[in-house]
Design an enzyme around this catalytic site. Structure first.
Site, PDB file in Angstrom:
ATOM      1  N   TYR A   1       4.197   5.150  11.198  1.00 36.23           N
ATOM      2  CA  TYR A   1       4.758   3.644  11.694  1.00 36.23           C
ATOM      3  C   TYR A   1       5.611   3.104  10.364  1.00 36.23           C
ATOM      4  O   TYR A   1       5.757   1.948  10.580  1.00 36.23           O
ATOM      5  CB  TYR A   1       3.480   2.850  11.823  1.00 36.23           C
ATOM      6  CG  TYR A   1       2.445   3.003  10.676  1.00 36.23           C
ATOM      7  CD1 TYR A   1       2.408   2.362   9.269  1.00 36.23           C
ATOM      8  CD2 TYR A   1       1.402   3.796  10.574  1.00 36.23           C
ATOM      9  CE1 TYR A   1       1.409   2.295   8.306  1.00 36.23           C
ATOM     10  CE2 TYR A   1       0.383   3.967   9.653  1.00 36.23           C
ATOM     11  CZ  TYR A   1       0.371   3.291   8.478  1.00 36.23           C
ATOM     12  OH  TYR A   1      -0.496   3.289   7.571  1.00 36.23           O
TER      13      TYR A   1
ATOM     14  N   HIS B   1      -3.539   4.286   4.730  1.00 37.91           N
ATOM     15  CA  HIS B   1      -4.711   3.141   4.825  1.00 37.91           C
ATOM     16  C   HIS B   1      -6.119   3.791   4.381  1.00 37.91           C
ATOM     17  O   HIS B   1      -6.642   3.216   3.562  1.00 37.91           O
ATOM     18  CB  HIS B   1      -4.927   2.965   6.384  1.00 37.91           C
ATOM     19  CG  HIS B   1      -6.065   1.988   6.423  1.00 37.91           C
ATOM     20  ND1 HIS B   1      -6.008   0.496   6.207  1.00 37.91           N
ATOM     21  CD2 HIS B   1      -7.304   2.288   7.060  1.00 37.91           C
ATOM     22  CE1 HIS B   1      -7.113  -0.002   6.583  1.00 37.91           C
ATOM     23  NE2 HIS B   1      -8.071   0.954   7.198  1.00 37.91           N
TER      24      HIS B   1
ATOM     25  N   ARG C   1       1.026  -0.973  -0.068  1.00 32.27           N
ATOM     26  CA  ARG C   1      -0.003  -0.101   0.120  1.00 32.27           C
ATOM     27  C   ARG C   1       0.885   1.241  -0.090  1.00 32.27           C
ATOM     28  O   ARG C   1       1.403   1.589   1.005  1.00 32.27           O
ATOM     29  CB  ARG C   1      -0.793  -0.189   1.397  1.00 32.27           C
ATOM     30  CG  ARG C   1      -2.066   1.057   1.321  1.00 32.27           C
ATOM     31  CD  ARG C   1      -2.710   0.926   2.784  1.00 32.27           C
ATOM     32  NE  ARG C   1      -1.647   1.698   3.746  1.00 32.27           N
ATOM     33  CZ  ARG C   1      -1.686   1.397   4.870  1.00 32.27           C
ATOM     34  NH1 ARG C   1      -2.321   0.314   5.381  1.00 32.27           N
ATOM     35  NH2 ARG C   1      -0.799   2.059   5.669  1.00 32.27           N
TER      36      ARG C   1
END
Length: 375
Positions: A279, A270, A266
């Site tokens: 992160y 998100h 990805r």
């Protein structure tokens, strides 16, 4: 992110781990087992696959920009996952049925969903964007993994009716830890349902790395349910097309379900409410940019001797048209009447819903009274 860190998160892909027909440089590799499943894919077909991926990436970028401009409440980007979605969707027959999560915009595009239909739910203007029976694709499921049960139920019904159609359930790596997905796998295996479980392992379940929830490749989970599991390079559109055709064909023959783990990444957040920089590292992102699904197909087309300048011009024109339609569609989506939120909750009216309707009507009336009936 160092190589050891990347392996700990389950993101590192090693030779032999997964099916790959087209590598990162755009070099085609022979595969005795799966080449026959894409024997019909000549240069013209490659150009179509490339155009599909490029157009949906442009649509995704436009939708992300529209959310930043306040036209959408939220948007879940798909950038980086184009090959996994286009390759698998191109393997489907018209009478197959798709059950997706909220990120399969490319699949919806290939099922004939129009740009404005993709946006209406994310604008908050409709409960669903299209007729599922017309498109043979259920509306996106926000509840993580629930669509896998729907896919199996539909497939069991199709089998009992004597249909040769199959269903496909799309979900992410995080969904494999949900009870719904595991229950769906049990039912599918028990009843030999013609279902393909298509897991897009994009590396992160929101902010948690896939290696935290599984110390083995996700495809190996299929062993415990008595169905074949296969791991494929999810950034290789040819390999994805091949393994999905294989899984669908065996389902149509009555051999039951299969589990595909498409290893992809990805590239964006998100959703547009997420900040992936909290992160993951820039090095990790750079590592996967080198494995971009679109550039490798572009390289293969160029190496074939095709007029790559003409291909690029055609793709740009198609992407520009789709983006213009997307933006025009935003202004064409009507705002729903406030009371219409109750119209399709239940098939039949009931007193509980009527009480809520009455309370909400009185709530709205307060604002009308304050504005002298102007609102």
């Amino acid at each position: 992110m160092t190589p050891s860190d990347r392996e700990a998160t389950g993101l590192l892909t090693r030779p032999g781990d997964l099916v790959q027909l087209l590598d990162e440089s755009g070099t085609r590799h022979a595969n005795p087992e799966f080449d026959r499943w894409v024997a019909d894919i000549d240069t013209d077909a490659l150009i179509v696959l490339h155009r599909d991926m490029a157009v949906v990436r442009r649509l995704d970028a436009e939708a992300t920009a529209l959310q930043r401009q306040g036209e959408l409440a939220l948007w879940p980007p798909l950038a980086g996952q184009e090959a996994a979605q286009i390759g698998s969707a191109r393997a489907l027959h018209d009478d197959d049925f798709v059950f997706s999560s909220y990120r399969e915009h490319a699949v919806a595009w290939l099922r004939g969903v129009q740009p404005h239909e993709l946006l209406s739910v994310w604008r908050g203007a409709a409960a669903s964007g299209w007729d599922p029976f017309e498109k043979r694709m259920a509306i996106p499921n926000i509840i993580i993994g629930a669509q896998s049960l729907h896919a199996v139920g539909w497939a069991m019904g199709a089998k009992w009716e004597g249909s040769e159609s199959a269903s496909i359930a799309y979900f992410g790596d995080g969904a494999t830890s949900e009870g719904d997905v595991n229950e769906a796998l049990v039912f599918a295996a028990s009843f030999a349902a013609p279902t393909v479980f298509f897991c897009q392992n994009n590396g992160w379940a929101i902010s948690e790395p896939v290696g935290l929830q599984s110390h083995q490749p996700l495809a190996r989970r299929a062993d415990g349910f008595g169905m074949p599991g296969i791991r494929v390079d999810g950034n290789d559109v040819l390999a994805v097309l091949a393994v999905t055709r294989w899984a669908l064909e065996r389902a149509r023959r009555g051999e039951g379900p299969a589990f595909i783990e498409a290893v992809t990444y990805r590239m964006g957040p998100h959703t547009t409410a997420d900040d992936p920089k909290r992160y993951r590292t820039d090095d990790d992102l750079a590592h996967w940019r080198e494995r971009d699904p679109i550039t490798r197909v572009h390289a293969l087309i160029a190496a074939s001797g095709a007029d790559i300048d003409a291909v690029d011009a055609d793709v740009k024109a198609a992407a520009d048209r789709a983006a213009a339609d997307l933006r025009a569609g935003i202004t064409a989506i009507p705002d729903p009447e406030p009371m219409s939120v109750f119209d399709h909750v239940y098939a039949e009216p009931n007193s509980h819903l009527e009480r809520q309707r009455d309370r909400y009507a009185r709530y709205l009336a307060m604002f009308a009274d304050q504005d002298g009936g102007n609102r």
